[in-house]
Design a protein around this motif. Sequence first.
Motif, mmCIF file in Angstrom:
data_model
loop_
_atom_site.group_PDB
_atom_site.id
_atom_site.type_symbol
_atom_site.label_atom_id
_atom_site.label_comp_id
_atom_site.label_asym_id
_atom_site.label_seq_id
_atom_site.Cartn_x
_atom_site.Cartn_y
_atom_site.Cartn_z
ATOM 1 N N ILE A 120 0.841 -1.199 0.000
ATOM 2 C CA ILE A 120 0.000 0.000 0.000
ATOM 3 C C ILE A 120 0.875 1.248 0.000
ATOM 4 O O ILE A 120 0.656 2.180 -0.777
ATOM 5 C CB ILE A 120 -0.975 -0.010 1.200
ATOM 6 C CG1 ILE A 120 -1.987 -1.147 1.053
ATOM 7 C CG2 ILE A 120 -1.694 1.340 1.316
ATOM 8 C CD1 ILE A 120 -2.837 -1.391 2.282
ATOM 9 N N ARG A 166 1.055 3.996 -2.949
ATOM 10 C CA ARG A 166 0.693 5.366 -2.585
ATOM 11 C C ARG A 166 1.820 6.335 -2.950
ATOM 12 O O ARG A 166 1.584 7.390 -3.521
ATOM 13 C CB ARG A 166 0.379 5.429 -1.084
ATOM 14 C CG ARG A 166 -0.023 6.808 -0.606
ATOM 15 C CD ARG A 166 -0.468 6.803 0.833
ATOM 16 N NE ARG A 166 0.529 6.369 1.774
ATOM 17 C CZ ARG A 166 1.574 7.081 2.196
ATOM 18 N NH1 ARG A 166 1.769 8.295 1.713
ATOM 19 N NH2 ARG A 166 2.409 6.599 3.090
ATOM 20 N N LYS A 167 3.044 5.940 -2.651
ATOM 21 C CA LYS A 167 4.188 6.799 -2.967
ATOM 22 C C LYS A 167 4.446 6.868 -4.472
ATOM 23 O O LYS A 167 4.831 7.909 -4.987
ATOM 24 C CB LYS A 167 5.431 6.320 -2.224
ATOM 25 C CG LYS A 167 5.344 6.617 -0.742
ATOM 26 C CD LYS A 167 6.591 6.209 -0.012
ATOM 27 C CE LYS A 167 6.484 6.618 1.461
ATOM 28 N NZ LYS A 167 7.707 6.301 2.194
ATOM 29 N N TYR A 206 2.280 6.932 -6.757
ATOM 30 C CA TYR A 206 1.343 7.903 -7.320
ATOM 31 C C TYR A 206 1.394 9.243 -6.589
ATOM 32 O O TYR A 206 0.547 10.103 -6.822
ATOM 33 C CB TYR A 206 -0.071 7.331 -7.309
ATOM 34 C CG TYR A 206 -0.197 6.118 -8.200
ATOM 35 C CD1 TYR A 206 0.026 6.213 -9.562
ATOM 36 C CD2 TYR A 206 -0.501 4.865 -7.673
ATOM 37 C CE1 TYR A 206 -0.069 5.104 -10.383
ATOM 38 C CE2 TYR A 206 -0.595 3.746 -8.488
ATOM 39 C CZ TYR A 206 -0.378 3.873 -9.838
ATOM 40 O OH TYR A 206 -0.468 2.779 -10.646
ATOM 41 N N LEU A 228 -6.632 4.299 -5.531
ATOM 42 C CA LEU A 228 -5.336 4.281 -6.207
ATOM 43 C C LEU A 228 -5.458 3.957 -7.693
ATOM 44 O O LEU A 228 -4.463 3.914 -8.418
ATOM 45 C CB LEU A 228 -4.402 3.266 -5.535
ATOM 46 C CG LEU A 228 -3.933 3.617 -4.127
ATOM 47 C CD1 LEU A 228 -3.220 2.424 -3.502
ATOM 48 C CD2 LEU A 228 -3.005 4.825 -4.164
ATOM 49 N N ILE A 266 0.763 10.242 -3.467
ATOM 50 C CA ILE A 266 -0.450 10.559 -2.715
ATOM 51 C C ILE A 266 -0.121 10.487 -1.223
ATOM 52 O O ILE A 266 0.484 9.521 -0.768
ATOM 53 C CB ILE A 266 -1.582 9.563 -3.058
ATOM 54 C CG1 ILE A 266 -1.921 9.618 -4.550
ATOM 55 C CG2 ILE A 266 -2.823 9.825 -2.215
ATOM 56 C CD1 ILE A 266 -2.876 8.535 -4.994
ATOM 57 N N SER A 267 -0.541 11.474 -0.474
ATOM 58 C CA SER A 267 -0.317 11.465 0.974
ATOM 59 C C SER A 267 -1.288 10.491 1.646
ATOM 60 O O SER A 267 -2.317 10.120 1.064
ATOM 61 C CB SER A 267 -0.521 12.860 1.556
ATOM 62 O OG SER A 267 -1.885 13.223 1.501
ATOM 63 N N GLN A 268 -0.967 10.106 2.869
ATOM 64 C CA GLN A 268 -1.883 9.264 3.627
ATOM 65 C C GLN A 268 -3.234 9.958 3.787
ATOM 66 O O GLN A 268 -4.277 9.328 3.644
ATOM 67 C CB GLN A 268 -1.324 8.957 5.018
ATOM 68 C CG GLN A 268 -0.424 7.770 5.093
ATOM 69 C CD GLN A 268 -0.096 7.419 6.534
ATOM 70 O OE1 GLN A 268 -0.127 8.254 7.430
ATOM 71 N NE2 GLN A 268 0.239 6.167 6.741
ATOM 72 N N ILE A 311 -9.356 1.143 -1.086
ATOM 73 C CA ILE A 311 -7.988 1.643 -1.268
ATOM 74 C C ILE A 311 -7.562 1.467 -2.720
ATOM 75 O O ILE A 311 -7.024 2.382 -3.340
ATOM 76 C CB ILE A 311 -7.013 0.938 -0.309
ATOM 77 C CG1 ILE A 311 -7.300 1.361 1.138
ATOM 78 C CG2 ILE A 311 -5.561 1.229 -0.683
ATOM 79 C CD1 ILE A 311 -6.575 0.543 2.178
ATOM 80 N N LEU A 333 -5.172 9.801 0.515
ATOM 81 C CA LEU A 333 -5.661 8.452 0.231
ATOM 82 C C LEU A 333 -6.803 8.079 1.169
ATOM 83 O O LEU A 333 -7.803 7.507 0.722
ATOM 84 C CB LEU A 333 -4.532 7.421 0.328
ATOM 85 C CG LEU A 333 -4.934 5.975 0.052
ATOM 86 C CD1 LEU A 333 -5.606 5.817 -1.308
ATOM 87 C CD2 LEU A 333 -3.723 5.055 0.167
ATOM 88 N N SER A 334 -6.681 8.413 2.429
ATOM 89 C CA SER A 334 -7.761 8.077 3.365
ATOM 90 C C SER A 334 -9.051 8.804 2.976
ATOM 91 O O SER A 334 -10.141 8.235 3.052
ATOM 92 C CB SER A 334 -7.376 8.384 4.810
ATOM 93 O OG SER A 334 -7.309 9.766 5.042
ATOM 94 N N GLU A 370 -0.905 0.350 6.864
ATOM 95 C CA GLU A 370 0.427 0.519 6.291
ATOM 96 C C GLU A 370 1.526 0.000 7.211
ATOM 97 O O GLU A 370 2.571 -0.429 6.736
ATOM 98 C CB GLU A 370 0.671 1.995 5.941
ATOM 99 C CG GLU A 370 -0.129 2.456 4.743
ATOM 100 C CD GLU A 370 0.252 3.840 4.263
ATOM 101 O OE1 GLU A 370 1.041 4.533 4.944
ATOM 102 O OE2 GLU A 370 -0.236 4.230 3.185
#
Length: 73
Positions: A17, A21-22, A24, A64, A26-28, A60, A31-32, A46
């Motif tokens: 995950i 996420r990294k 693309y 993404l 995208i911050s936590q 999730i 994404l949340s 994570e």
Amino acid sequence: MKFLSDKEALKQLGKSIVALRKKYNISQADLSYEADIDLSTLSRLERGILNPTYLTLYKIAKALKTPVKDLLD
């Protein structure tokens, strides 16, 4: 084929995950929000300390824009 322990499997899922996420950028928090899950839930996922439901993984993956299987590979 070697199977992972439950703890190892959750750690690997968390790493996947984080990596996606990294990838693309995208911050936590983002994404949340996009996945409509609590930030603390995402953080625990994570870190590999929470066993998610399929629906959580689906949310999730959808946020993404990737198949669920990519989270599990």
